[in-house]
Design a protein around this motif. Structure first.
Motif, PDB file in Angstrom:
ATOM      1  N   ASN A 125       0.835  -1.215   0.000  1.00 44.11           N
ATOM      2  CA  ASN A 125       0.000   0.000   0.000  1.00 44.11           C
ATOM      3  C   ASN A 125       0.856   1.246   0.000  1.00 44.11           C
ATOM      4  O   ASN A 125       0.618   2.199  -0.763  1.00 44.11           O
ATOM      5  CB  ASN A 125      -0.902   0.015   1.238  1.00 44.11           C
ATOM      6  N   ASN A 128       2.409   1.685  -3.216  1.00 41.86           N
ATOM      7  CA  ASN A 128       1.434   2.177  -4.188  1.00 41.86           C
ATOM      8  C   ASN A 128       1.169   3.659  -4.003  1.00 41.86           C
ATOM      9  O   ASN A 128       1.174   4.449  -4.973  1.00 41.86           O
ATOM     10  CB  ASN A 128       0.124   1.390  -4.061  1.00 41.86           C
ATOM     11  N   SER A 129       0.918   3.972  -2.645  1.00 42.95           N
ATOM     12  CA  SER A 129       0.584   5.387  -2.422  1.00 42.95           C
ATOM     13  C   SER A 129       1.775   6.276  -2.760  1.00 42.95           C
ATOM     14  O   SER A 129       1.616   7.360  -3.343  1.00 42.95           O
ATOM     15  CB  SER A 129       0.150   5.586  -0.966  1.00 42.95           C
ATOM     16  N   LYS A 131       3.977   5.635  -5.046  1.00 42.47           N
ATOM     17  CA  LYS A 131       4.002   5.707  -6.506  1.00 42.47           C
ATOM     18  C   LYS A 131       3.037   6.774  -6.992  1.00 42.47           C
ATOM     19  O   LYS A 131       3.365   7.624  -7.817  1.00 42.47           O
ATOM     20  CB  LYS A 131       3.586   4.363  -7.101  1.00 42.47           C
ATOM     21  N   ASP A 132       1.775   6.648  -6.377  1.00 39.13           N
ATOM     22  CA  ASP A 132       0.772   7.637  -6.794  1.00 39.13           C
ATOM     23  C   ASP A 132       1.265   9.042  -6.540  1.00 39.13           C
ATOM     24  O   ASP A 132       1.174   9.940  -7.414  1.00 39.13           O
ATOM     25  CB  ASP A 132      -0.543   7.390  -6.020  1.00 39.13           C
ATOM     26  N   ASP A 133       1.786   9.166  -5.236  1.00 36.82           N
ATOM     27  CA  ASP A 133       2.251  10.501  -4.878  1.00 36.82           C
ATOM     28  C   ASP A 133       3.351  10.987  -5.844  1.00 36.82           C
ATOM     29  O   ASP A 133       3.335  12.138  -6.294  1.00 36.82           O
ATOM     30  CB  ASP A 133       2.819  10.488  -3.446  1.00 36.82           C
ATOM     31  N   ALA A 135       3.832  10.078  -8.873  1.00 38.64           N
ATOM     32  CA  ALA A 135       3.271  10.368 -10.181  1.00 38.64           C
ATOM     33  C   ALA A 135       2.628  11.737 -10.173  1.00 38.64           C
ATOM     34  O   ALA A 135       2.877  12.558 -11.083  1.00 38.64           O
ATOM     35  CB  ALA A 135       2.241   9.296 -10.538  1.00 38.64           C
ATOM     36  N   GLU A 136       1.818  11.951  -8.999  1.00 38.79           N
ATOM     37  CA  GLU A 136       1.129  13.236  -8.916  1.00 38.79           C
ATOM     38  C   GLU A 136       2.136  14.353  -8.875  1.00 38.79           C
ATOM     39  O   GLU A 136       2.016  15.373  -9.578  1.00 38.79           O
ATOM     40  CB  GLU A 136       0.248  13.290  -7.652  1.00 38.79           C
ATOM     41  N   SER A 138       5.215  14.332  -9.754  1.00 41.93           N
ATOM     42  CA  SER A 138       5.950  14.529 -11.025  1.00 41.93           C
ATOM     43  C   SER A 138       5.055  15.213 -12.065  1.00 41.93           C
ATOM     44  O   SER A 138       5.514  16.078 -12.826  1.00 41.93           O
ATOM     45  CB  SER A 138       6.495  13.199 -11.558  1.00 41.93           C
TER      46      SER A 138
END
Lengths: 173, 237
Positions: A125, A128-129, A131-133, A135-136, A138
């Motif tokens: 998790n 993932n979070s 990664k999301d962060d 991505a956001e 970036s």
């Protein structure tokens, strides 16, 4: 006088004989009624009592002996029983200990497993979070960079190359 | 010494009052003694009870020596009464002698031949009666007179009379002689005043003690022989 004649003859006064016979019989009857009867019946009673006492003593002695034997047997039995109980308790305790230990081990293993899984999941998790962060972030950074520098002339080359790249990607597909 | 006799005739029967009164006194003493001793009987014997039970055991022992216990039991009262009566009679004259008008009213009843003959007659008649009753007349006769060998019959018949006479006269002679000597010592004590009184006192004492002994022995002998005669008649030889 007849009495003088009797006395003279040989002194046989047979009235005395009668008197003593009657006296003796009366004395015997009186003694029987007042002294002999009660005394002998009391003596008989005592003899009976002594005999029965002896019998009773014998009986109670035998009874006591029997009880003693029973007690001994019970004591012996109780020894055996006690050792049996202790043995049983020991085995029970052993079994219980084993089961408890096994249970604990199992529980520990499941707990460990669960924990591991939890940890893995959490990590996943978190990853993932993150990664999301990332991505956001970036994306945000990218958009900011892009907004600042996206001047048609300056960036025409970049856009062209990107589009070119897209076209290459499509061709590769 | 009361040589005189106070003979009274009632219903044509001559009674020697000087002989009857001491017998009555002895009987009353025996009864009073036994009555006193047998009061307050307890299962655990007290002092008085011990005395009478000792006497009972003693007379029962006399019977047991002669007869099987089961058979002899029915004689125990007779022997007990006979023994106590003769014993007290023998001792009575040693302690107390009262003479009125030359007739002695308190003395040993057994110091008179009529008394002892009556007692001997009574027990021997009883012995013969019991013998006939138990064995039947034929067997009784055979047992008493024809055994062990028939030709002794005259001697056997004679024996019955000698039994009677010896039983009566033995007791009478012992007691009578004892009393005679007591009276002689008494007379001796008066004979020479103080000179004879002083030696007479210990003499009388000694003779009285000896007479008590003789009286006891004679009572024992009398009842023992009584039992012997009865058992000879009752039991087959």
């Amino acid at each position: 006088m007849s009495s003088e004649f009797l006395l003279g003859a040989s002194g046989i006064l047979w009235g005395d004989t009668l008197f003593y016979l009657v006296l003796f019989i009366i004395l015997m009857a009186l003694i029987k009624h007042f002294a002999w009867g009660p005394v002998t019946s009391m003596m008989e009673k005592r003899a009976d009592k002594i005999a029965s006492d002896i019998d009773n003593a014998e009986q109670s002695r035998q009874k006591a002996e029997k009880l003693e034997k029973q007690r001994q047997a019970a004591l012996k039995d109780s020894h055996v029983e006690a050792s049996q109980i202790i043995e049983r308790a020991k085995t029970n305790g052993e079994q219980q200990r084993e089961t408890i230990v096994d249970n604990a081990n199992q529980e520990v293993a499941t707990l460990k497993e669960n924990a591991k899984q939890d940890i893995a999941r959490e990590r996943q998790n978190a990853l993932n979070s993150v990664k999301d962060d990332v991505a956001e972030l970036s994306l945000a950074i990218a958009s900011k960079v892009i907004v600042k520098n996206l001047k048609l002339e300056d960036q025409k080359e970049l856009i062209d190359s990107y589009i070119e790249g897209l076209g290459k990607q499509n061709e590769a597909k | 010494m009361g040589e005189g006799a106070n003979v009274q005739t009632f219903f044509g029967i001559p009674f020697d009052i000087g002989n009857d009164v001491p017998g009555l006194i002895a009987a009353v003493i025996v009864f009073a003694l036994m009555f006193f001793l047998s009061r307050n009987l307890e299962l655990k014997p007290n002092k008085k009870q011990n005395i009478i039970e000792w006497i009972v055991d003693f007379t029962n022992g006399i019977i047991k020596g002669v007869m099987p216990e089961r058979e002899g039991q029915k004689f125990s009262l007779l022997i007990f009464t006979l023994f106590s009566f003769i014993f007290i009679s023998n001792q009575l004259g040693l302690m107390l002698q009262i003479s009125v008008n030359n007739v002695t009213y308190v003395k040993s009843p057994t110091a008179d031949v009529m008394t002892t003959m009556t007692l001997a007659f009574m027990v021997l008649v009883l012995a013969h009666f019991l013998g006939v009753k138990k064995l039947g007349f034929k067997n009784y006769f055979k047992n008493a007179y024809l055994s062990p060998v028939p030709f002794l019959l005259p001697i056997s018949i004679l024996e019955e009379f000698t039994n009677f006479l010896t039983l009566a006269l033995r007791l009478y002679g012992n007691i009578y002689s004892g009393e005679v000597l007591l009276k002689l010592i008494y007379q001796f004590s008066k004979a020479y005043g103080i000179a004879s009184f002083i030696p007479a006192v210990p003499l009388e004492l000694i003779w009285q003690g000896f007479s008590v002994f003789i009286g006891s022995i004679q009572a024992y002998v009398f009842v023992t022989l009584t039992m012997v005669y009865i058992s000879k008649k009752v039991e087959k030889e």
